[in-house]
Design an enzyme around this catalytic site. Structure first.
Site, short mmCIF file in Angstrom:
data_model
loop_
_atom_site.label_atom_id
_atom_site.label_comp_id
_atom_site.label_asym_id
_atom_site.label_seq_id
_atom_site.Cartn_x
_atom_site.Cartn_y
_atom_site.Cartn_z
N CYS A 62 5.90 19.10 36.05
CA CYS A 62 6.37 18.42 37.21
C CYS A 62 6.33 16.15 37.39
O CYS A 62 7.06 15.84 37.31
CB CYS A 62 6.17 18.91 38.57
SG CYS A 62 4.68 19.54 39.37
N ARG A 80 -4.73 25.97 33.28
CA ARG A 80 -5.31 26.07 33.90
C ARG A 80 -6.71 26.86 34.69
O ARG A 80 -6.83 27.20 33.80
CB ARG A 80 -4.50 26.69 35.46
CG ARG A 80 -2.47 25.89 35.73
CD ARG A 80 -1.91 26.01 36.61
NE ARG A 80 -0.55 25.06 36.67
CZ ARG A 80 0.01 26.00 37.94
NH1 ARG A 80 0.19 27.00 38.38
NH2 ARG A 80 1.57 25.35 37.68
N GLN A 132 5.37 27.09 31.40
CA GLN A 132 5.76 27.63 31.92
C GLN A 132 7.35 27.86 31.33
O GLN A 132 7.65 26.21 30.73
CB GLN A 132 5.60 26.46 33.14
CG GLN A 132 4.52 27.12 34.12
CD GLN A 132 4.56 26.17 35.17
OE1 GLN A 132 4.28 24.54 34.99
NE2 GLN A 132 4.08 26.45 36.36
N ASP A 167 9.59 26.06 32.77
CA ASP A 167 10.06 25.29 34.06
C ASP A 167 11.30 24.39 34.18
O ASP A 167 11.29 24.25 32.53
CB ASP A 167 8.74 23.83 33.87
CG ASP A 167 8.40 23.57 35.21
OD1 ASP A 167 9.00 24.01 35.81
OD2 ASP A 167 6.95 22.79 35.23
N HIS A 182 13.54 20.80 36.39
CA HIS A 182 13.32 20.12 37.86
C HIS A 182 14.62 19.66 38.02
O HIS A 182 15.47 19.40 36.59
CB HIS A 182 12.78 19.32 37.89
CG HIS A 182 11.04 19.61 37.57
ND1 HIS A 182 10.41 19.89 36.72
CD2 HIS A 182 10.50 20.17 38.54
CE1 HIS A 182 8.86 20.40 36.83
NE2 HIS A 182 9.72 20.84 37.77
N LYS A 201 11.24 27.22 49.70
CA LYS A 201 11.45 28.10 48.70
C LYS A 201 12.05 29.49 48.48
O LYS A 201 12.28 29.94 50.00
CB LYS A 201 10.23 28.04 47.80
CG LYS A 201 9.21 29.06 48.73
CD LYS A 201 8.20 29.26 48.07
CE LYS A 201 7.06 30.07 48.63
NZ LYS A 201 5.38 30.34 48.30
N HIS A 260 11.96 22.25 42.08
CA HIS A 260 11.42 23.40 41.02
C HIS A 260 12.02 24.46 40.87
O HIS A 260 11.78 24.65 41.94
CB HIS A 260 9.81 23.45 41.30
CG HIS A 260 9.72 21.59 42.14
ND1 HIS A 260 8.07 21.59 40.71
CD2 HIS A 260 9.37 20.62 42.69
CE1 HIS A 260 7.91 20.04 41.74
NE2 HIS A 260 8.32 19.94 43.07
#
Length: 604
Positions: free
Chosen positions: A270, A299, A317, A319, A321, A401, A447
Site C-alpha cells: 500500500c 513478513r 497478495q 492487492d 487499492h 472493514k 484496501h
C-alpha cells in the site's frame, strides 16, 4: 484442573478457544525426586498421557462441581496466584487492564483467571462429546527465548453425534492436506536449504498459478482496474511515513544497508500505491483510481508458526487499492463485492460468511468520516442482499472493514477476502485531490484483496478439490497414452497442435503397459486421457477417457481440440460434444487393440 490432578507439577498458562475447539498451554518444570534427591527432567506429554487427562476430566464431570464467578481486587488476585505458585498467571494478571479481576471456581477444588461466562456446573458437559486431540510444543508468548510449553488441543461439542461428524471431517481433511497432495502431485515445495516459509513453485503448480493470475488480471481489467508493478524494497523512511515501523515492526525483516541508507524489504504494497497517487495533483474528475497488483511481500513469521502454504514468509497478495470520493464509496464497495463473488464463484466457492467490523476504541479519523464509511459498507452489503454479522469494535484502527470467509467442500471456513477503508495513509502521505469548489480534500482509500494471497488460496484450492482440479485449472488437461512406439511421434504432433491452441497436453513416455499408463494418469488427477493406437493414428481420431465419467468414445482430433478449448474458456468439464461420433460397441478386435500391451511387440 484435570491436567493438574493427573500431573500436580504442571503450571497453567492460557487456554483460548479456537475454530472447532480450544487448547491449553502448560509448563512442566524440573522436579526433585523426594526419595533420591535426583532431578527429574520436565515432562513431555504423550498420547497415553492424554488418556490419563481425559479420565480425570470425566471424573470431574461426573462429580458435577458447581462453577461460579468471583470478583477480586488486583492485589488479592496477585496474592492468591503467588500462594499457588503460578508464575505465568502473574504475567497474565499484569496484562489485564480492566477492573475488577474475575476468577471462576470449579467447586472448592480449582480456580483460574477468566472473563467467563461458563456453564452452571461440570455435570452439564457431555463426556462423550469431548475429545483430547493432540499435544504440541509452543513458546510462552510465542517468544523462542521464553519457556517451552506443552500445548493440549481439544474439541468439545453439544452432543456425541456432532463430535462424530467432526472426527469424520478430520479424516477427510487429512486426505486433502495440501502439503501431502502438493508433494504427491509435484505442485510445490518448501526447500529448507533455502529457508523456512519460502515457496518453490514446481512446473505443474506454476501452470495452475499462471491460470489463476491470468484470470485475476482479466477480470480486473474488465472491471476498470489498472494493473501496476512496484519494487520489492524501499528506503526505510517510507515505512516510517506509513507507520509500519511503529506499528508493524515485529512482522518485518531486518533492514539492509545500501550506500549508508537503510532499506526495507516490503511487508505491504500500500505505501507504494500512495506514492504513485501523490506523484501528481489529482482532480475530483480523475477519481476513482483502481490499481491492482499481484505484489510479493515478505513478513517475518516465527518458525514454529509456519504451516505449508497457509502461513509463509514470502507470498503474493492479490492487492488492490481504490482512491475515491466519499460519495463514490458505496458504489465502489458494491463493485468490489460483485467482483469478489464473480472470481470466487469461478473457483467453486459460493458460500460465504461475512462480517462487518466497526470502529475500535483506538482509531484515527473523525466521527463523521467513520459513520459515513460504515454506512457505505453496510449499504453495499444490503444492496448485495448478503447476510452478515457485525463485529462491534473489530475494525482496524484506520477504518471499518468487511471480511469474507469461504466455505469449502467439507464445511470448513477460510478467511480470504477483505475490504477495508483507510483514513490513516491518506493523512500520513498527504494525499489530496482538488474538489469541484477548488479546495484540497483527502480521498478515501480502500484496501481490498480477494484471494488474500496466492499461496494461501492455492492451498485452500488444493484441499477443496482434493487435488481434483477442474479442467480449466488442471496442470495437464489431456494426456496421450501411446499403445506402441509407432504412434509416439503422432502423439507429439497432436500435443504441439494442442499447445498452440492454449491447451496443456502431455505425452506419456510409453514405457509402461496401457493399464499402468491409465493408472498413472488417474493418480496424477489428469481429467482427460486419450488412448492412441495405430487405428487412431490412421483415422485421425483419439479414444477419449474421462477420469470422472470413464470412456467417452472416439473423436476427430480437430473437433476434440476445439471442444477442449471451449471447455477451458468456459471453465466447464467435458462430458459431450456438439458433434460426437456414436460410441461403437466394443468388438473382439477392438478389445484386443486396447489390450495390445499384452502382445510381445509392445515396448516393455
Amino acid at each position: 484442573m484435570a491436567v493438574q490432578e493427573a500431573f500436580p507439577e504442571a503450571q497453567t498458562t492460557i487456554g483460548p478457544w479456537i475454530d472447532n475447539g480450544f487448547y491449553y498451554d502448560f509448563f512442566f518444570p524440573e522436579t526433585i525426586d523426594a526419595e533420591t534427591g535426583e532431578t527429574i527432567p520436565s515432562r513431555k506429554l504423550t498420547d497415553s498421557d492424554l488418556k490419563k487427562v481425559k479420565k480425570a476430566m470425566d471424573k470431574i464431570i461426573g462429580k458435577d462441581y458447581p462453577i461460579f464467578r468471583e470478583e477480586v481486587t488486583r492485589e488479592e488476585a496477585r496474592a492468591r496466584i503467588i500462594a499457588i505458585n503460578e508464575p505465568f498467571k502473574l504475567e497474565i494478571l499484569d496484562s489485564i487492564k480492566t477492573e475488577p479481576i474475575t476468577i471462576y471456581h470449579i467447586g472448592d477444588q480449582w480456580w483460574d483467571l477468566c472473563a467467563g461466562p461458563h456453564m452452571e456446573s461440570t455435570g452439564k458437559l457431555p463426556k462423550k462429546a469431548i475429545q483430547l486431540q493432540s499435544v504440541a510444543g509452543a513458546y510462552w508468548r510465542g517468544d523462542e527465548n521464553r519457556e517451552m510449553l506443552q500445548r493440549i488441543y481439544a474439541t468439545a461439542w453439544k452432543a456425541p453425534d456432532q463430535l462424530k461428524a467432526y472426527k469424520k471431517m478430520l479424516v477427510e481433511a487429512k486426505k486433502r492436506d495440501h502439503r501431502v497432495l502438493g508433494k504427491r502431485l509435484d505442485l510445490f515445495s518448501i526447500q529448507e536449504d533455502a529457508g523456512g516459509g519460502l515457496v518453490f513453485w514446481h512446473p505443474k503448480g506454476s501452470k495452475i498459478r499462471h491460470k489463476i493470475e491470468d484470470f485475476w488480471r482479466q477480470k480486473h481489467v474488465e472491471n476498470g482496474y489498472d494493473i501496476v508493478f512496484t519494487p520489492h524494497i524501499a528506503n526505510l523512511n517510507l515505512w516510517k511515513t506509513s507507520g509500519h515501523v511503529d506499528f508493524y515492526r515485529d512482522g518485518m525483516f531486518q533492514q539492509m544497508e545500501v550506500e549508508n541508507e537503510e532499506y526495507q524489504i516490503k511487508p505491504m504494497n500500500c505505501p507504494f500505491h500512495c506514492l504513485m497517487y501523490k506523484d501528481e495533483l489529482r482532480s475530483y474528475r480523475d477519481l476513482p483510481f483502481r490499481w491492482g497488483e499481484l505484489g510479493t511481500v515478505y513478513r517475518y513469521e516465527r518458525s514454529g508458526t509456519l504451516h505449508g502454504l497457509m502461513r509463509v514468509r514470502g507470498f503474493t497478495q492479490d492487492d488492490a487499492h481504490i482512491f475515491c470520493l466519499p460519495e463514490q464509496l458505496q458504489s465502489e464497495i458494491v463493485d468490489v463485492l460483485d467482483l469478489t463473488e464473480e472470481i470466487l464463484t469461478r473457483f467453486g466457492f459460493d458460500e460465504y460468511e461475512i462480517m462487518l467490523s466497526t470502529r475500535p476504541e483506538k482509531s484515527v479519523g473523525s466521527d463523521d468520516i467513520w459513520d459515513d464509511a460504515t454506512l457505505a459498507l453496510e449499504g453495499a452489503l444490503k444492496e448485495k442482499g448478503w447476510d452478515y454479522g457485525i463485529d462491534e469494535g473489530g475494525g482496524a484502527f484506520y477504518g471499518p472493514k468487511i471480511d469474507l470467509k469461504i466455505r469449502d467442500a467439507i464445511g470448513r471456513s477460510w478467511q480470504c477476502s477483505t475490504v477495508q477503508c483507510d483514513f490513516n495513509l491518506p493523512e500520513r502521505f498527504g494525499l489530496e485531490y482538488v474538489s469541484a469548489e477548488g479546495t484540497r480534500e483527502r480521498p478515501i482509500m480502500v484496501h481490498r484483496a480477494i484471494f488474500g494471497s496466492i499461496e494461501r488460496f492455492f492451498g485452500i484450492l488444493v484441499e477443496n478439490t482434493a487435488g481434483e482440479f477442474p479442467f480449466w485449472l488442471a496442470p495437464t488437461q489431456l494426456k496421450l497414452l501411446p499403445v506402441t512406439d509407432g504412434v509416439v511421434d503422432f502423439c507429439h504432433e497432436v500435443s504441439k497442435k494442442a499447445a498452440k491452441m492454449g491447451l496443456r497436453v502431455e505425452v506419456d513416455r510409453g514405457t509402461e503397459r496401457l493399464g499402468k499408463q491409465i493408472r498413472n494418469a488417474e493418480k496424477g488427477r489428469i481429467p482427460i486421457m486419450a488412448v492412441v493406437g495405430m487405428k487412431e493414428k490412421e483415422g485421425g481420431t483419439l479414444a477419449i477417457r474421462s477420469r470422472k465419467l470413464g470412456d467417452l468414445g472416439s473423436f476427430d482430433i480437430d473437433e476434440l481440440l476445439q471442444e477442449l478449448v471451449r471447455c477451458d474458456e468456459a471453465a466447464i468439464e467435458m462430458t459431450t460434444m456438439g458433434v460426437v461420433e456414436e460410441k461403437v460397441e466394443e468388438t473382439p478386435e477392438e478389445e484386443s487393440e486396447e489390450k495390445v500391451e499384452e502382445t510381445p511387440e509392445e515396448k516393455s
